[in-house]
Design a protein around this motif. Structure first.
Motif, PDB file in Angstrom:
ATOM      1  N   ASN A  81      -7.567   4.091  -1.586  1.00 56.17           N
ATOM      2  CA  ASN A  81      -6.991   2.887  -0.997  1.00 56.17           C
ATOM      3  C   ASN A  81      -6.457   3.138   0.410  1.00 56.17           C
ATOM      4  O   ASN A  81      -6.664   2.330   1.317  1.00 56.17           O
ATOM      5  N   ILE A  82      -5.769   4.261   0.589  1.00 55.37           N
ATOM      6  CA  ILE A  82      -5.226   4.585   1.918  1.00 55.37           C
ATOM      7  C   ILE A  82      -6.361   4.792   2.908  1.00 55.37           C
ATOM      8  O   ILE A  82      -6.351   4.232   4.010  1.00 55.37           O
ATOM      9  N   GLY A  83      -7.338   5.593   2.524  1.00 54.95           N
ATOM     10  CA  GLY A  83      -8.464   5.869   3.419  1.00 54.95           C
ATOM     11  C   GLY A  83      -9.223   4.613   3.808  1.00 54.95           C
ATOM     12  O   GLY A  83      -9.539   4.393   4.983  1.00 54.95           O
ATOM     13  N   LYS A  93      -3.884   9.602  -8.179  1.00 51.36           N
ATOM     14  CA  LYS A  93      -3.797  10.193  -6.843  1.00 51.36           C
ATOM     15  C   LYS A  93      -5.083   9.953  -6.056  1.00 51.36           C
ATOM     16  O   LYS A  93      -5.053   9.628  -4.865  1.00 51.36           O
ATOM     17  N   VAL A  94      -6.228  10.097  -6.713  1.00 53.13           N
ATOM     18  CA  VAL A  94      -7.517   9.834  -6.052  1.00 53.13           C
ATOM     19  C   VAL A  94      -7.619   8.353  -5.693  1.00 53.13           C
ATOM     20  O   VAL A  94      -8.078   7.996  -4.602  1.00 53.13           O
ATOM     21  N   GLY A  95      -7.175   7.487  -6.595  1.00 52.92           N
ATOM     22  CA  GLY A  95      -7.180   6.047  -6.303  1.00 52.92           C
ATOM     23  C   GLY A  95      -6.292   5.703  -5.122  1.00 52.92           C
ATOM     24  O   GLY A  95      -6.654   4.878  -4.276  1.00 52.92           O
ATOM     25  N   ALA A  96      -5.131   6.335  -5.045  1.00 56.21           N
ATOM     26  CA  ALA A  96      -4.234   6.109  -3.901  1.00 56.21           C
ATOM     27  C   ALA A  96      -4.896   6.573  -2.610  1.00 56.21           C
ATOM     28  O   ALA A  96      -4.864   5.868  -1.595  1.00 56.21           O
ATOM     29  N   LEU A 145       0.828  -1.203   0.000  1.00 57.47           N
ATOM     30  CA  LEU A 145       0.000   0.000   0.000  1.00 57.47           C
ATOM     31  C   LEU A 145       0.865   1.257   0.000  1.00 57.47           C
ATOM     32  O   LEU A 145       0.650   2.175  -0.800  1.00 57.47           O
ATOM     33  N   ILE A 146       1.857   1.300   0.867  1.00 56.58           N
ATOM     34  CA  ILE A 146       2.739   2.468   0.949  1.00 56.58           C
ATOM     35  C   ILE A 146       3.498   2.664  -0.364  1.00 56.58           C
ATOM     36  O   ILE A 146       3.559   3.772  -0.906  1.00 56.58           O
ATOM     37  N   THR A 196     -10.674   0.550   7.620  1.00 51.61           N
ATOM     38  CA  THR A 196     -10.865  -0.876   7.894  1.00 51.61           C
ATOM     39  C   THR A 196     -10.052  -1.300   9.109  1.00 51.61           C
ATOM     40  O   THR A 196     -10.549  -2.031   9.969  1.00 51.61           O
ATOM     41  N   PHE A 197      -8.821  -0.830   9.178  1.00 53.35           N
ATOM     42  CA  PHE A 197      -7.980  -1.148  10.333  1.00 53.35           C
ATOM     43  C   PHE A 197      -8.614  -0.640  11.622  1.00 53.35           C
ATOM     44  O   PHE A 197      -8.545  -1.291  12.666  1.00 53.35           O
ATOM     45  N   ALA A 198      -9.268   0.530  11.545  1.00 51.49           N
ATOM     46  CA  ALA A 198      -9.876   1.139  12.733  1.00 51.49           C
ATOM     47  C   ALA A 198     -11.125   0.399  13.205  1.00 51.49           C
ATOM     48  O   ALA A 198     -11.437   0.418  14.395  1.00 51.49           O
ATOM     49  N   VAL A 199     -11.838  -0.251  12.284  1.00 50.79           N
ATOM     50  CA  VAL A 199     -13.120  -0.861  12.661  1.00 50.79           C
ATOM     51  C   VAL A 199     -13.092  -2.387  12.758  1.00 50.79           C
ATOM     52  O   VAL A 199     -14.120  -2.983  13.086  1.00 50.79           O
ATOM     53  N   ILE A 200     -11.945  -3.019  12.472  1.00 55.57           N
ATOM     54  CA  ILE A 200     -11.946  -4.480  12.504  1.00 55.57           C
ATOM     55  C   ILE A 200     -12.255  -4.979  13.911  1.00 55.57           C
ATOM     56  O   ILE A 200     -11.748  -4.446  14.894  1.00 55.57           O
ATOM     57  N   PRO A 201     -13.101  -5.976  13.999  1.00 60.11           N
ATOM     58  CA  PRO A 201     -13.460  -6.518  15.316  1.00 60.11           C
ATOM     59  C   PRO A 201     -12.309  -7.337  15.905  1.00 60.11           C
ATOM     60  O   PRO A 201     -11.362  -7.700  15.191  1.00 60.11           O
TER      61      PRO A 201
END
Length: 166
Positions: free
Chosen positions: A37-39, A31-34, A15-16, A44-49
């Motif tokens: 993907n980052i967002g 740039k919008v696609g990047a 990703l990076i 997703t990382f913030a909401v994973i159970p």
């Protein structure tokens, strides 16, 4: 380190790298696609159970993020002349179908849901990287072909000049 941790680390490294490539070498769609993907990855990382309940049932927050990603790639595909957003949209739709399958088949093996949900993100990153490289003109075959064509044009032009002098 477990296989899952290694694959997660690989994903974030990819990703990076792809995001930097798109941000530095790509046009506005890349740039919008990047950013998309980052967002999506950070959300997703913030909401994973927690691990003990992850993948046991449909993860609605992740499903919502994935639906937003599909919508984002649809908008990029409609507003640009690039090929890669169509690929990414296809991968995002396939990912949504994995969620739909989990909605309908509750006794599905959690690992199958996990693998099916995650695999498409890697493919979308690869499509963005290929698309950025193509748009930036750094694909070796394209650059080589351009150089060969330029040399042929110069050679032909010099031959015409020599013939005119004689």
């Amino acid at each position: 380190m477990t296989t899952g941790m290694a694959l997660t680390a690989l994903y974030y490294l990819l990703l990076i790298g792809v995001a930097l490539h798109a941000l530095l070498r790509g046009g506005v769609p890349e740039k919008v696609g990047a950013a998309l993907n980052i967002g999506a990855s950070l959300l997703t990382f913030a909401v994973i159970p927690p691990l003990h309940v992850r993948w046991r049932s449909v993860d609605l927050p992740t499903f919502a993020i994935d639906a937003a990603v599909a919508t984002g790639f649809f908008v990029i595909a409609r507003c640009s002349d690039r090929f890669w957003p169509v690929w990414c949209l296809g991968f995002a739709i396939a990912n949504l179908f994995v969620h739909f399958a989990r909605f309908t088949v509750q006794n599905e093996v959690p690992l199958a849901y996990a693998d099916g949900s995650v695999a498409w993100a890697y493919l979308a990153l690869v499509a963005l990287a290929v698309g950025t490289s193509h748009e930036a003109g750094v694909v070796a075959g394209v650059r080589l072909a351009d150089r060969v064509a330029a040399k042929l044009r110069r050679l032909l032009a010099s031959n015409e000049t020599n013939e005119e002098r004689q």
